[in-house]
Scaffold this active site. Structure first.
Site, short mmCIF file in Angstrom:
data_model
loop_
_atom_site.label_atom_id
_atom_site.label_comp_id
_atom_site.label_asym_id
_atom_site.label_seq_id
_atom_site.Cartn_x
_atom_site.Cartn_y
_atom_site.Cartn_z
CG ASN A 566 45.37 40.50 48.86
OD1 ASN A 566 46.34 40.74 48.16
ND2 ASN A 566 44.23 40.01 48.38
CE LYS A 569 41.24 43.11 49.34
NZ LYS A 569 40.20 42.87 50.36
CG ASP A 627 33.81 43.17 51.33
OD1 ASP A 627 34.70 42.35 51.06
OD2 ASP A 627 32.60 42.93 51.20
CG PHE A 722 45.20 41.12 43.71
CD1 PHE A 722 44.09 40.89 44.49
CD2 PHE A 722 45.71 42.41 43.64
CE1 PHE A 722 43.49 41.92 45.20
CE2 PHE A 722 45.12 43.44 44.34
CZ PHE A 722 44.01 43.20 45.13
N GLY A 723 43.30 38.81 41.87
CA GLY A 723 41.84 38.69 41.81
C GLY A 723 41.36 38.66 40.37
CG ASP A 725 43.27 43.47 39.38
OD1 ASP A 725 42.09 43.82 39.59
OD2 ASP A 725 44.23 43.79 40.11
#
Length: 768
Positions: A566, A569, A627, A722-723, A725
């Site tokens: 990713n 990350k 995680d 991302f995600g 956010d």
């Protein structure tokens, strides 16, 4: 300063600092130069030093024109940095401009120092704000307009450096137990840098040096407690001793020769701590008027520091060491300014020689500035903070005591008093022991006969540290000189050293001579304390250069492998690691390894499983796996460990724990928004959670947890993340995580918090 720091400072930050410093001096164009309490002391010192330079005296010791020519050992006791800078500016620029140029340069230097400190935790724009605020903070304006304490103002430039060096040295010292040699070399380098700052404090201003060293002790005690490492205190002891050695050429004579001067006058009535706590009353109306000025400024700074600390309280989670260091330092500064602390001023060594408890405002400026920059994120609120300071300044200006001003003609008169040899008033505490300037004849000739004898006297040289004259005497007698006696003066009469006497009541030097022709030579000699001090400083410099050279043989930057493909990350981890000399990279050929099924019931279980599995593919290397996910309170902690595949029911028609692949960010966000539809903002509290696991050769070494508290918006904002956010709003800085820069995210994010814990562990373990 690294190239990165220089490029970061260049442009708008440096221009803003310079412009703010210039704005402070705009009233000078209309009023003249502020004529504060210490203005004549400093300006006459600069002029005298420049005059002695022109006569070949590189490092003056005796201020020959003080006390209207009788002299005093001013430059033995007063640190050299400010008078050296002032004299150098006087050699380069017209004298009437020198005070203004000095003030501008020092304010810019203070701002640059704060910028370099703030950039460790804040982005470039916020660091620039902190730099400007610090450069023109209220106490600095009081120094400029009311006090003209030029040396103390110069000391403001080193306090931010002190703070960052204490934190860095403490971290390295706490890690020493398990560190290998390259890491120890790094620790030595930072101790040497801290020593240099401590030495600089002694060479700038003695009261500021006392504050600096007590601040150092406080911060080190707090660091030792926070890090559970008494060894941190040992680093401080080494830095203090080495710093004193670097400054020994000044310190040793200043300490030893106090017995030859009336230093006790520095804490006489009016200059004692007891007379200068906030809002005290004395019998001196002018003294009390200024005390009201500084007291109200102090109250304003203390109150706003407390408000800013409350606003920045979120930093207790993001960086507790920084937050509590600032709060404790600010609290102690505030306490020491009020009368309840009077017993401490009597007990703590040398503290009373600071004279004025409100001088702690100089130290308070650093935590005040950083806490405002950290806690007050809205620019309108920041402007309101500074406007409130200006309102207090205007109030005390008009209500208690306006500043005084010197015109260009006043400054030229000072210059003429030096060039013509008229001289100037001296300083009580630097007056040689037994001397009484008030009893002297200011118009007396250089040499007169003290008794009934007649004499023909011819002065061939009357320099600052070397005087030669002849006296044809009708009978033996004493010659009274326009010069205070001091043990460093050596007197030769006709080539033979004689012991000079001291006239009672005035302190003038008396030279015994015989009948006939006498050639008298008087030299200000290098006493043993001056010689030893120079050699100690030279030895310390050589040692420091050696340690610095040794510290350059450091291990190469280490690489940490991240078990992820990713890019978001990897970017987050790289941002958190950028200031720690650590390179972040993914595992080579990561995509070729079998995927690890994340079926754990907790973040930690999944992180450990991934780290252990992937570390087997890169033997001997530390592998980090994480995680992370979003927990929404009203959804009972969901999405939780299923954050990456939360939209599985919509995409795969499966529950998240049954899905074989992650779902895309847009689908995940859509499900969260759908489930929160109609939920009030006050109930949309959530947190990002990250658990990092470090493993090597299939075995977990340690785990690290970080969180970030926020609110879920009802629409996405920002493009950097991302995600989840874009939905996750962080109230502390009024941005979503998708609106943060990589550097900001490293400061505030859950991954940044977990990764900082990892870096601390990594330094202690020093694993490869």
């Amino acid at each position: 300063m690294s190239n990165k720091d220089r490029s970061s400072l260049a442009g708008i930050p440096l221009f803003s600092i310079a412009a703010a410093a210039f704005a402070v001096e705009i009233p000078f164009f209309f009023r003249g130069t502020p004529s504060g309490h210490d203005v004549e002391f400093h300006l006459y010192s600069w002029l005298e030093v420049l005059s002695q330079w022109k006569h070949g005296i590189f490092y003056p010791r005796w201020a020959s024109l003080a006390h209207f020519g009788y002299g005093e050992p001013r430059f033995i006791f007063y640190p050299p940095a400010s008078w050296t800078l002032g004299a150098a500016l006087g050699a380069l620029f017209p004298w009437t401009l020198v005070p203004s140029i000095y003030i501008w340069l020092v304010l810019v230097g203070a701002g640059v120092s704060m910028f370099l400190l703030a950039r460790r935790w804040l982005d470039r724009r916020d660091a620039a704000f902190a730099a400007v605020l610090y450069a023109v903070n209220p106490y600095h304006l009081v120094i400029v307009y009311w006090r003209s304490a030029f040396a103390e103002l110069l000391a403001a430039a080193i306090l931010p450096l002190l703070f960052v060096l204490v934190l860095r040295t403490s971290d390295l010292q706490a890690d020493e137990l398990q560190a290998v040699e390259p890491h120890k070399n790094e620790r030595r380098r930072w101790i040497v840098l801290l020593s240099a700052v401590l030495a600089a404090s002694w060479l700038i201003n003695a009261p500021a040096a006392v504050m600096t060293h007590y601040s150092l002790a406080l911060l080190l005690l707090l660091a030792a407690w926070q890090r559970r490492s008494p060894q941190v205190l040992w680093a401080g002891v080494c830095a203090v001793l080495f710093g004193a050695a670097l400054a020994a050429f000044y310190l040793l004579p200043a300490i030893y020769e106090q017995r030859w001067a009336d230093i006790a006058q520095s804490v006489s009535a009016g200059s004692r701590p007891l007379d200068n706590f906030l809002f005290v009353h004395t019998t001196d109306a002018e003294h009390d008027a200024f005390n009201r000025v500084i007291s109200w400024i102090a109250v304003a700074e203390i109150v706003l520091t407390a408000v800013a600390a409350w606003a920045a309280r979120g930093w207790r989670r993001h960086n507790p060491k920084l937050f509590y260091s600032l709060v404790v330092w600010a609290g102690v500064c505030g306490i020491l300014m009020v009368s309840v602390s009077n017993p401490l001023w009597d007990i703590l060594p040398k503290l009373r020689f600071m004279q004025f408890p409100w001088r702690w405002l100089l130290c308070l400026g650093t935590p005040l500035t950083l806490l405002i920059a950290m806690g007050v994120r809205n620019w309108i609120a920041r402007a309101a903070c500074y406007l409130s300071f200006l309102c207090v300044l205007i109030f005390v200006w008009h209500h208690f005591q306006p500043p005084w001003w010197d015109t260009a003609a006043d400054l030229r008169e000072m210059q003429e008093n030096i060039t013509t040899g008229v001289g100037y008033e001296g300083t009580d505490e630097y007056t040689p022991g037994g001397a009484d300037p008030s009893s002297t004849d200011k118009t007396a000739r250089h040499v007169t006969v003290d008794g009934p004898a007649h004499a023909s006297i011819r002065v061939s040289e009357w320099g600052a540290e070397h005087k030669v004259f002849t006296a044809d005497m009708s009978a033996p007698d004493n010659l009274a000189l326009h010069l205070f006696n001091y043990p460093a003066w050596r007197v030769n009469v006709n080539g033979t050293e004689v012991i000079a006497g001291t006239r009672g009541g005035t302190g003038q030097m008396l030279v015994p001579v015989g009948a006939g022709r006498n050639r008298v030579e008087i030299i200000f000699v290098r006493t043993w304390d001056r010689a030893v001090g120079v050699w100690i400083s030279v030895g310390a410099i050589i040692l420091g250069l050696g340690l610095r050279r040794k510290s350059q043989s450091r291990a190469p930057i280490r690489t940490i492998l991240i078990a992820t493909s990713n890019p978001g990350k990897i970017r987050d981890f790289a941002g958190a690691a950028s200031r720690h000399g650590v390179e972040i990279t993914g595992i080579p050929d990561f995509a070729s390894y079998p995927a690890v099924v994340e079926d754990g019931l907790t973040f930690e279980a999944n992180a450990r499983k991934k780290a252990e599995a992937y570390s087997r593919h890169v033997p001997g290397e530390i592998v980090l796996a994480d995680d992370s996910g979003l927990e929404v309170d009203v959804l009972h902690g969901a999405p939780g460990v299923h954050s990456a595949r939360y939209a599985a029911p919509d995409v795969y028609n499966k529950e998240p724990h049954e899905a074989d692949a992650n779902t895309d960010d847009e689908a995940n966000n859509a499900r969260v928004l759908r489930e929160l539809k109609g939920v009030p903002a006050a109930e949309r509290k959530a947190r990002f959670v990250c658990v990092l696991a470090a493993a090597r050769d299939g075995k977990t070494l340690s785990t690290f947890r970080g969180t970030a508290e926020g609110i879920i918006l009802d629409a996405a904002r920002g493009k950097n993340g991302f995600g989840y956010d874009p939905l996750f709003y962080f109230p502390e800085i009024e941005k979503t995580f998708a609106e943060l820069t990589a550097e900001e995210k490293s400061n505030y994010s859950h991954r940044g918090a977990a990764f900082r814990d990892f870096l601390e562990w990594y330094a202690r373990a020093n694993a490869r």
